[in-house]
Motif scaffolding. Structure first.
Motif, PDB file in Angstrom:
ATOM      1  N   UNK C  48      42.624  -6.775 -28.285  1.00 55.26           N
ATOM      2  CA  UNK C  48      42.536  -5.895 -27.054  1.00 55.26           C
ATOM      3  C   UNK C  48      41.198  -5.934 -26.571  1.00 55.26           C
ATOM      4  N   UNK C  49      40.113  -5.873 -27.407  1.00 54.14           N
ATOM      5  CA  UNK C  49      38.743  -5.722 -27.175  1.00 54.14           C
ATOM      6  C   UNK C  49      38.530  -6.929 -26.301  1.00 54.14           C
ATOM      7  N   UNK C  50      38.545  -8.130 -27.164  1.00 52.97           N
ATOM      8  CA  UNK C  50      38.271  -9.400 -26.187  1.00 52.97           C
ATOM      9  C   UNK C  50      39.219  -9.784 -25.261  1.00 52.97           C
ATOM     10  N   UNK C  51      40.531  -9.396 -25.386  1.00 49.47           N
ATOM     11  CA  UNK C  51      41.390  -9.917 -24.525  1.00 49.47           C
ATOM     12  C   UNK C  51      41.571  -9.252 -23.029  1.00 49.47           C
ATOM     13  N   UNK C  52      41.291  -8.119 -23.059  1.00 52.30           N
ATOM     14  CA  UNK C  52      41.953  -7.212 -22.034  1.00 52.30           C
ATOM     15  C   UNK C  52      40.859  -7.534 -20.630  1.00 52.30           C
ATOM     16  N   UNK C  54      39.411 -10.323 -19.974  1.00 55.89           N
ATOM     17  CA  UNK C  54      39.831 -11.656 -19.337  1.00 55.89           C
ATOM     18  C   UNK C  54      41.210 -11.842 -18.860  1.00 55.89           C
ATOM     19  N   UNK C  55      41.823 -10.764 -18.887  1.00 51.53           N
ATOM     20  CA  UNK C  55      43.236 -10.851 -18.186  1.00 51.53           C
ATOM     21  C   UNK C  55      43.026 -10.452 -16.653  1.00 51.53           C
ATOM     22  N   UNK C  56      43.254 -11.156 -15.846  1.00 53.06           N
ATOM     23  CA  UNK C  56      43.081 -10.871 -14.459  1.00 53.06           C
ATOM     24  C   UNK C  56      44.211 -11.826 -13.598  1.00 53.06           C
ATOM     25  N   UNK C  57      44.005 -11.472 -12.419  1.00 51.46           N
ATOM     26  CA  UNK C  57      45.241 -12.034 -11.544  1.00 51.46           C
ATOM     27  C   UNK C  57      45.072 -13.524 -11.698  1.00 51.46           C
ATOM     28  N   UNK C  58      44.007 -14.178 -11.790  1.00 51.93           N
ATOM     29  CA  UNK C  58      44.033 -15.676 -11.679  1.00 51.93           C
ATOM     30  C   UNK C  58      44.473 -16.115 -13.078  1.00 51.93           C
ATOM     31  N   UNK C  71      36.801 -19.731 -14.510  1.00 47.41           N
ATOM     32  CA  UNK C  71      38.103 -19.290 -13.566  1.00 47.41           C
ATOM     33  C   UNK C  71      39.410 -20.111 -14.458  1.00 47.41           C
ATOM     34  N   UNK C  72      40.412 -20.192 -13.600  1.00 49.85           N
ATOM     35  CA  UNK C  72      41.458 -20.805 -13.979  1.00 49.85           C
ATOM     36  C   UNK C  72      42.358 -20.008 -15.009  1.00 49.85           C
ATOM     37  N   UNK C  73      43.449 -20.292 -15.355  1.00 48.91           N
ATOM     38  CA  UNK C  73      44.310 -19.507 -16.121  1.00 48.91           C
ATOM     39  C   UNK C  73      45.489 -19.926 -16.875  1.00 48.91           C
ATOM     40  N   UNK C  74      46.429 -19.406 -17.322  1.00 43.24           N
ATOM     41  CA  UNK C  74      47.223 -19.841 -18.328  1.00 43.24           C
ATOM     42  C   UNK C  74      48.840 -19.779 -17.687  1.00 43.24           C
ATOM     43  N   UNK C  75      48.948 -19.729 -16.258  1.00 44.25           N
ATOM     44  CA  UNK C  75      50.202 -19.381 -15.817  1.00 44.25           C
ATOM     45  C   UNK C  75      51.081 -20.483 -16.131  1.00 44.25           C
ATOM     46  N   UNK C  76      50.735 -21.838 -16.049  1.00 44.37           N
ATOM     47  CA  UNK C  76      51.642 -22.800 -16.443  1.00 44.37           C
ATOM     48  C   UNK C  76      52.148 -22.811 -17.828  1.00 44.37           C
ATOM     49  N   UNK C  77      51.061 -22.185 -18.937  1.00 42.32           N
ATOM     50  CA  UNK C  77      51.484 -22.147 -20.194  1.00 42.32           C
ATOM     51  C   UNK C  77      52.391 -21.177 -20.446  1.00 42.32           C
ATOM     52  N   UNK C 261      39.419 -17.031 -22.596  1.00 44.16           N
ATOM     53  CA  UNK C 261      40.864 -17.260 -22.534  1.00 44.16           C
ATOM     54  C   UNK C 261      41.726 -17.042 -23.392  1.00 44.16           C
ATOM     55  N   UNK C 262      41.275 -17.858 -24.439  1.00 44.24           N
ATOM     56  CA  UNK C 262      42.168 -17.915 -25.821  1.00 44.24           C
ATOM     57  C   UNK C 262      42.582 -16.522 -26.306  1.00 44.24           C
ATOM     58  N   UNK C 263      41.548 -15.715 -26.122  1.00 46.00           N
ATOM     59  CA  UNK C 263      41.706 -14.299 -26.445  1.00 46.00           C
ATOM     60  C   UNK C 263      42.934 -13.419 -25.579  1.00 46.00           C
ATOM     61  N   UNK C 264      42.771 -14.004 -24.199  1.00 42.49           N
ATOM     62  CA  UNK C 264      43.564 -13.338 -23.400  1.00 42.49           C
ATOM     63  C   UNK C 264      44.877 -13.842 -23.409  1.00 42.49           C
TER      64      UNK C 264
END
Lengths: 344, 252, 292
Positions: C48-52, C54-58, C71-77, C261-264
């Motif tokens: 929660x601490x590390x992930x939250x 880094x979670x954003x719209x992108x 930036x960038x994200x994991x939408x495709x994953x 991003x891994x944490x997110x």
């Protein structure tokens, strides 16, 4: 309608009165509502289809065996039994020996069990014998949750939390006070066999403890009462009345945990260091059978290289299968029908 | 109308144990016939052989000749179509737990591929009336689960369900053994009315019940039919010593 | 509790040593519970601490950026995981339920015992081995890493769990319910599907969801089947990104941005799994109440 009237005289029974009888037109005389004489083909087709699904389970396991055996053939012919006793893993010269992986797998799994088993039994004893009723459900659920966390997340956590912790605090302390044993020597990288063992232990605890819980619950209540009635303390009751009766099943649970630890891939791969060397110190990096496949399989270029990796897989498969079958039998011996001696 | 049942040389087994030995009996149409005997005497097995339910138990088999009306049960007809002609009510009420009352009654039709909604409505109503349950459930039958009824109501629901497929014979395997006396009374009253239209065979361990509802009674012992006669005769002047011992309570 | 075992039998009182041992063991058991729960707490806290942050719209809508770019994200994953899990479920769930039906309704014989045993064995096969087999079966024949290969691997892992729970749940349906249907002249297959399976629905769904939750986080069998992909892919015969794969790749990379991003990704994955497991638990307990 041809009735077999049996020459029955019309028997005087209490005749139903007209007003209580609901008279509704019935079609029983005319054609039956639902077709009679339906054929048996649908039934047959259904049972064959279900059988096919059942056989698919056999087919999958057969396929796994065929796949592993045929693909590892090349390596088996090239190296024979030497494969498992040699320790060079040299893709450049096409020389392969799996000893470091076998060693790493065994050491990390055994280390995991040494750490996990006392904890797991402690948790199981607490949940089944000591814990207040209201806490039972939530605690059991929480340990179940521990089993639901994916391996890759354990690995992630281990890299960024466990490994630094080991490097900064635990390993220096171990080296200082226990270094003379030779197990805790060398530079404290954090990453290495010790980290792999600890993360495996955390992953194995829920399995061992839930199996232990299951077999402990299977011990009949009378066994507990019999021991308590002799004036035993609670611990004596647990030791004599419960653990002794459940020991085969607990052993089964431990072996099941071993099976899981042997085959565990991702978390171990992320923290063990991935170096095919055999070192006495637990601080040193190592390699396991599962992680060498994970790391090198998709990059393996030569046929022999690939075949050697599959052979590692075959060995891992056989070992986990044997371990799991052994565990199943031990657990069954307790949960299916209590052992004869318990009944006298 | 109900039809008669003729049984000749019927034998039945559970695995290697023979449960029925050479049963010969003729059951009259539109009457109620009771089957009595101590537990384990094969009386349930006997009725379960009539609609080939016996063979749904693993390792169980039956052989012999059973004719129901013009149907030859063990020759040339599939077990499934036999059972569609013969209703069965079991010892323990067994409504389908996930279905509403209405769906329970309609289940025999629906599962056998009957699709006419309007006819189904009529048949459900008629069957519930036959089973003397209509007044109690007509407002809630679509919402309420069959498992939500009382034990006696559940058993009458099971009777309605069996009647909905318009059988010619109704087999009842100790239908009242799980019920209280009031519900038992209701079911017995029902049997009087139902035999106007159906042939009824009832298994019971309760001799009073047999004498109340049945015109004919068969006495089973150790898998054999000892005596079969008019109920009055069985209970007043049985011709076999073993029957007498049983009805006078000397054993069983 | 420990003192509830009174000593007033007129016999010798329980010695201090025995009572001390009893207390000592109790303390040890409590300590074990705390030691086991500590990592669990730590893992969730860190997620929660590390992930939250880094979670954003992108993160939820974009594909990964090249190394060095923020930036960038994991939408495709995330999408890829959904695709692979769907494939796995489509292949594995019907097979598993079918095999469970076979075991419960037709499997009281030698063959049934053998299949039961084999399913338990299959349950213990390491996931990496399943990956090798799916590679040999699908990737080598197609000459492509693909979502399909990943789906096949996950299906193989789901089947034994679903089979055994389905069997267990069907056997819980009382035989009287089956008899009622047979007595109405309903054929065996209709009875099995419309009566037995329907009565056991909530239990069977529990089994399916447990199998699903188990494979949702699997990484090892996807390494050389789905393989991963930096871009969008919806075709089943092409390499496909998956959430656990992406977490793995990012976690062992040297870049801080990727670690974040891994944490997110891990937080998203665990939310998916915890939600499905708890939903199952709630559904199952409610189903049990209704069953009574």
């Amino acid at each position: 309608m041809a009735n077999h009237a049996l020459g029955a005289p019309h028997v005087s029974g209490p005749q139903p009165t007209e007003k209580t009888l609901v008279v509704v037109e019935t079609s029983a005389q005319s054609a039956p509502l639902v077709q009679v004489g339906g054929n048996e083909w649908p039934d047959r087709v259904f049972s064959w289809t279900m059988l096919l699904c059942g056989l698919s389970v056999l087919a999958i396991v057969a396929l796994i065996i065929v796949e592993l055996v045929t693909k590892s053939n090349l390596s088996w012919h090239a190296f024979g039994w030497r494969f498992f006793v040699q320790s060079d893993w040299d893709p450049v010269n096409d020389q392969y020996g799996a000893l470091p992986f076998v060693y790493g797998t065994i050491v990390s799994s055994v280390l995991a069990l040494v750490l996990a088993v006392p904890l797991a039994i402690g948790v199981a004893v607490f949940i089944t014998e000591m814990c207040p009723r209201w806490l039972k459900g939530p605690l059991a659920f929480t340990t179940e949750l521990l089993a639901a966390i994916p391996s890759v997340i354990y690995g992630l956590w281990a890299i960024f939390v466990l490994v630094p912790l080991l490097r900064e605090y635990v390993q220096p302390w171990l080296a200082k006070y226990w270094g003379w044993t030779g197990l805790f020597e060398g530079p404290p990288y954090g990453i290495g066999m010790l980290a792999a063992g600890i993360i495996l232990a955390i992953m194995v605890v829920p399995i061992v403890s839930s199996m232990t819980r299951e077999v402990m619950t299977a011990v009949p209540q009378q066994q507990r009462e019999a021991v308590l009635a002799l004036g035993a303390t609670r611990w004596e009751m647990i030791r004599v009345g419960v653990l002794r009766n459940a020991r085969a099943g607990i052993l089964g649970g431990i072996i099941l945990g071993l099976g899981r630890a042997l085959g565990e891939t991702m978390a171990v791969t992320m923290v063990i260091g991935n170096r095919p060397e055999i070192a006495k110190s637990l601080f040193a990096p190592g390699y396991t059978m599962a992680s060498v496949i994970a790391n090198e399989f998709s990059e393996a270029t030569g046929d022999v290289y690939l075949s050697a990796l599959v052979e590692v897989g075959l060995a891992l498969f056989l070992v986990t299968i044997i371990v799991n079958i052994l565990a199943q039998f031990l657990v069954w011996s307790v949960t299916r029908g209590t052992p004869a001696r318990a009944n006298g | 109308m109900g039809v008669g049942i003729k049984v000749e040389h019927l034998n039945a087994w559970f695995g290697k144990t023979q449960a029925l030995h050479d049963i010969n009996i003729a059951i009259a149409s539109n009457h109620c016939t009771a089957v009595i005997g101590p537990s384990g005497c094969g009386k349930s097995t006997f009725v379960r052989c009539l609609n080939r339910m016996h063979e749904t138990i693993p390792d169980a088999k039956a052989a012999g000749k059973v004719e129901i009306g013009e149907m030859d049960v063990y020759n040339g007809t599939s077990a499934v179509s036999i059972r569609r002609r013969i209703g069965m009510v079991f010892q323990k009420p067994n409504p389908f737990p996930t279905m509403s009352i209405y769906d329970n009654v309609a289940s025999g039709l629906k599962l056998n591929g009957f699709r006419d909604r309007k006819r189904t409505d009529e048949i459900v109503e008629r069957s519930l009336k036959y089973a003397a349950l209509w007044e109690e459930v007509k407002d809630t039958m679509h919402k309420k689960s069959g498992a939500g009824l009382s034990g006696g109501q559940q058993q009458r629901l099971c009777i309605a369900r069996a009647l909905a497929v318009e059988p010619q014979v109704l087999l009842m395997d100790e239908p009242c053994s799980a019920l209280d006396p009031i519900s038992t009374g209701k079911i017995e009253e029902l049997i009087f009315q139902l035999k106007e239209k159906f042939t009824i065979v009832i298994v019971t361990h309760n001799m009073q019940q047999a004498s109340r509802v049945a015109e004919f009674t068969g006495f089973f012992l150790l898998g054999k039919l000892i005596e079969f006669d008019k109920t009055e005769k069985i209970f007043t002047t049985p011709s076999d010593k073993r029957t007498e011992d049983y009805i006078t309570g000397r054993f069983g | 509790m420990a003192n509830a075992i009174s000593t007033d039998f007129g016999a010798a009182p329980i010695s201090l040593w025995r009572r001390g041992k009893d207390v000592g063991v109790t303390i040890a058991a409590v300590a074990a519970v705390i030691l086991v729960l500590a990592p669990l707490g730590a893992i969730f806290a860190y997620l929660v601490y590390k992930g939250i942050g880094s979670i954003n719209w992108a993160f939820l809508t974009q594909t990964p950026k090249p190394v060095g770019e923020a930036g960038g994200g994991m939408a495709n994953a995330i999408a890829g995981s959904v695709l692979i899990l769907c494939l796995g479920s489509v292949l594995g769930v019907p097979m598993g339920i079918g095999a469970g039906i076979y075991l419960a309704e037709y499997g009281r014989n030698r063959l049934g015992n053998f299949i039961r045993f084999t399913a338990d064995v299959l349950n213990g096969v390491p996931s990496i081995i399943v990956g090798i087999v799916a590679y040999g079966l699908v990737v080598l024949t197609q000459k492509h890493f693909s979502a399909l290969a990943g789906g096949v691997a996950l299906a193989i892992m789901m089947i034994p769990t679903i089979t055994r729970t389905t069997e267990e749940m069907l056997l819980l349906v009382p035989s009287q319910v089956r008899e009622a249907a047979y007595g109405l002249g309903v054929s065996r297959w209709r009875t099995t599907l419309s009566i037995t399976l329907r009565t056991a629905t909530s239990g069977v769904i529990t089994g399916v969801m447990l199998a699903f939750a188990r494979v949702a986080g699997e990484t090892a069998p996807l390494l050389f089947t789905a393989f991963g992909n930096q871009f969008w892919n919806w075709r089943v015969n092409q390499p496909t990104a998956a959430l656990p794969l992406q977490i793995f790749t990012y976690a062992i990379s040297p870049f801080d941005e990727w670690h974040r991003q891994a944490w997110a990704g891990a937080l998203i994955l665990i939310i998916l799994i915890v939600v499905s497991v708890s939903a199952v638990r709630i559904a199952a307990s409610r189903g049990m109440m209704k069953g009574n």
